[in-house]
Design a protein around this motif. Structure first.
Motif, mmCIF file in Angstrom:
data_model
loop_
_atom_site.group_PDB
_atom_site.id
_atom_site.type_symbol
_atom_site.label_atom_id
_atom_site.label_comp_id
_atom_site.label_asym_id
_atom_site.label_seq_id
_atom_site.Cartn_x
_atom_site.Cartn_y
_atom_site.Cartn_z
ATOM 1 N N GLY A 147 59.711 98.689 40.141
ATOM 2 C CA GLY A 147 59.770 99.041 38.726
ATOM 3 C C GLY A 147 61.196 99.325 38.287
ATOM 4 N N LEU A 148 61.941 100.029 39.136
ATOM 5 C CA LEU A 148 63.349 100.307 38.845
ATOM 6 C C LEU A 148 64.156 99.015 38.764
ATOM 7 C CD1 LEU A 148 63.860 103.358 41.231
ATOM 8 C CD2 LEU A 148 63.989 103.441 38.738
ATOM 9 N N ALA B 273 63.051 88.091 36.482
ATOM 10 C CA ALA B 273 62.026 87.047 36.559
ATOM 11 C C ALA B 273 61.358 87.031 37.929
ATOM 12 C CB ALA B 273 62.652 85.681 36.258
ATOM 13 N N GLY B 274 62.147 87.263 38.977
ATOM 14 C CA GLY B 274 61.580 87.297 40.324
ATOM 15 C C GLY B 274 60.553 88.396 40.491
ATOM 16 N N VAL B 275 60.863 89.587 39.968
ATOM 17 C CA VAL B 275 59.917 90.708 40.066
ATOM 18 C C VAL B 275 58.663 90.430 39.245
ATOM 19 C CG1 VAL B 275 59.550 93.149 39.539
ATOM 20 C CG2 VAL B 275 61.718 92.405 40.528
ATOM 21 N N LEU B 276 58.829 89.908 38.034
ATOM 22 C CA LEU B 276 57.673 89.617 37.177
ATOM 23 C C LEU B 276 56.768 88.555 37.798
ATOM 24 C CD1 LEU B 276 59.336 89.619 33.640
ATOM 25 C CD2 LEU B 276 57.665 91.263 34.505
ATOM 26 N N LEU C 132 53.875 91.722 45.071
ATOM 27 C CA LEU C 132 54.405 93.079 45.063
ATOM 28 C C LEU C 132 53.830 93.820 43.860
ATOM 29 C CD1 LEU C 132 56.741 93.092 42.614
ATOM 30 C CD2 LEU C 132 58.022 91.836 44.343
ATOM 31 N N GLU C 133 54.020 95.121 43.839
ATOM 32 C CA GLU C 133 53.549 95.948 42.732
ATOM 33 C C GLU C 133 54.739 96.586 42.025
ATOM 34 O OE1 GLU C 133 50.687 98.833 43.881
ATOM 35 O OE2 GLU C 133 49.268 97.374 44.713
ATOM 36 N N HIS C 134 54.741 96.474 40.705
ATOM 37 C CA HIS C 134 55.778 97.124 39.918
ATOM 38 C C HIS C 134 55.140 97.841 38.736
ATOM 39 C CE1 HIS C 134 55.472 94.199 36.604
ATOM 40 N NE2 HIS C 134 55.412 93.258 37.531
ATOM 41 N N ASP C 135 55.848 98.805 38.188
ATOM 42 C CA ASP C 135 55.347 99.527 37.021
ATOM 43 C C ASP C 135 55.318 98.598 35.814
ATOM 44 O OD1 ASP C 135 55.355 102.509 37.999
ATOM 45 O OD2 ASP C 135 57.258 101.663 38.664
ATOM 46 N N SER C 136 54.303 98.781 34.973
ATOM 47 C CA SER C 136 54.206 97.956 33.771
ATOM 48 C C SER C 136 55.293 98.349 32.772
ATOM 49 C CB SER C 136 52.824 98.118 33.138
ATOM 50 O OG SER C 136 52.599 99.485 32.795
ATOM 51 N N LEU C 137 55.653 97.396 31.919
ATOM 52 C CA LEU C 137 56.696 97.653 30.932
ATOM 53 C C LEU C 137 56.153 98.537 29.816
ATOM 54 C CD1 LEU C 137 58.287 94.096 30.682
ATOM 55 C CD2 LEU C 137 59.255 96.121 31.776
#
Length: 328
Positions: A211-212, A77-80, A88-93
């Motif tokens: 993303g990881l 939830a924190g990353v989302l 921050l930037e993360h890879d999409s699901l």
């Protein structure tokens, strides 16, 4: 002056370019080294405190499966949320990527669950000793499955030192119980597989660090209902709810909340370290950072090893220091 002989002035622009490239290379190398040390420091602080916080949390909230699920939920939830607010930037699901990542998530879930069960049934010193033995199996697995060269003589000396210290500890452990050591062996096996396999995933799946963290914690969270049924934890939780337990008290919320926050921190720093150093080096780094854990454990609790057992534990950590020097 002959035309065949170049004057210093003629080499001026070319020399300046070469000098500039050397400065850029040197500065980028320095920044990379500082980044690695910074990530390693963050991991050490997070990991050393998390062992104590998890032990504290499991004493107040004795449900290992539920505690690990709360850690997964907080991290995912924190990353989302941070991604939603562009922090921050993360890879999409992606379903295909989730399927490819599933084995790593299962292994991660098992390693964290056995970690919590071990802390529930044994003292922190026992946890640290079995954590210290993990690099021996990781070094072999890294060679056999990741096609890395066999460890050097210095590394084997380090691993032998760790093994000797762990044997000394086990022989003097007056709190030995079959249940605790069964979970300890399960933790040892799951962690050894975790370090080797996830190193492979990190280097091949193509996700960034956040993303990881997202994929790992989200998929592990989806496994939680299965664990509830297998371990019978759901019945225990229902029983506690009917008995009006003190779940909502500050004494329970504080350690559980800190455990979740440090779980998120160690997820980020852990995956970053896995990229930067070898699987064996990362495993050994996890041993060295337990020095602070040992000191805190000796100060705040009476549930720790004998003097000889503590010496054995410190021998394990000495072996870790030898390996860290080899990694440098």
């Amino acid at each position: 002056m002959s035309k065949d002989v170049e004057s210093p002035a003629d080499n001026g622009p070319e020399a300046s370019v070469l000098s500039g490239e050397a400065r850029v290379t040197w500065s980028s190398g320095l920044l990379k080294q500082v980044s690695v040390y910074g990530i390693a420091t963050g991991y050490c602080i997070s990991a050393s405190l998390l062992s104590i916080i998890n032990k504290w949390a499991i004493m107040k909230f004795p449900y290992p499966g539920a505690l690990t699920a709360l850690q997964y939920l907080t991290s995912a939830a924190g990353v989302l949320l941070c991604g939603w607010f562009k922090v921050l930037e993360h890879d999409s699901l992606d379903l295909l990527t989730m399927w490819r990542f599933l084995p790593a998530a299962i292994i991660f879930y098992l390693s964290l669950f056995t970690n919590s069960e071990l802390l529930l049934h044994a003292n922190v010193d026992t946890f640290i000793v079995f954590r210290s033995v993990v690099p021996m199996f990781v070094a072999i697995g890294e060679t056999l499955f990741l096609h890395q060269p066999w460890p050097s003589i210095k590394t084997w000396i380090s691993l032998g030192t760790i093994f000797a210290g762990s044997v000394l500890y086990v022989l003097t452990d007056y709190q030995f119980t079959l249940t605790a050591y069964t979970w300890a062996v399960a933790y040892l096996v799951s962690m050894s597989i975790d370090f080797v396999y996830i190193k492979h995933v990190v280097m091949t799946i193509g996700l960034n660090t956040w993303g990881l963290v997202l994929y790992n914690n989200l998929e592990a969270l989806l496994l939680f209902p299965l664990e509830l049924l297998i371990m019978g934890e759901l019945k225990k939780i229902k029983h506690e709810i009917s008995d009006e337990s003190d779940w909502y008290s500050f004494q329970v919320i504080l350690p559980v909340g800190l455990s979740c926050l440090f779980g998120l921190a160690i997820s980020f720093f852990g995956f970053s370290c896995r990229r930067a150093i070898s699987a064996t080096g990362f495993t050994v780094l996890g041993i060295v950072n337990k020095l602070l854990t040992v000191i805190i454990n000796l100060v705040i609790w009476d549930k720790h090893s004998t003097f000889v057992g503590t010496v054995g534990l410190l021998i394990c950590m000495l072996g870790g220091v030898i390996e860290i020097e080899e990694e440098k």
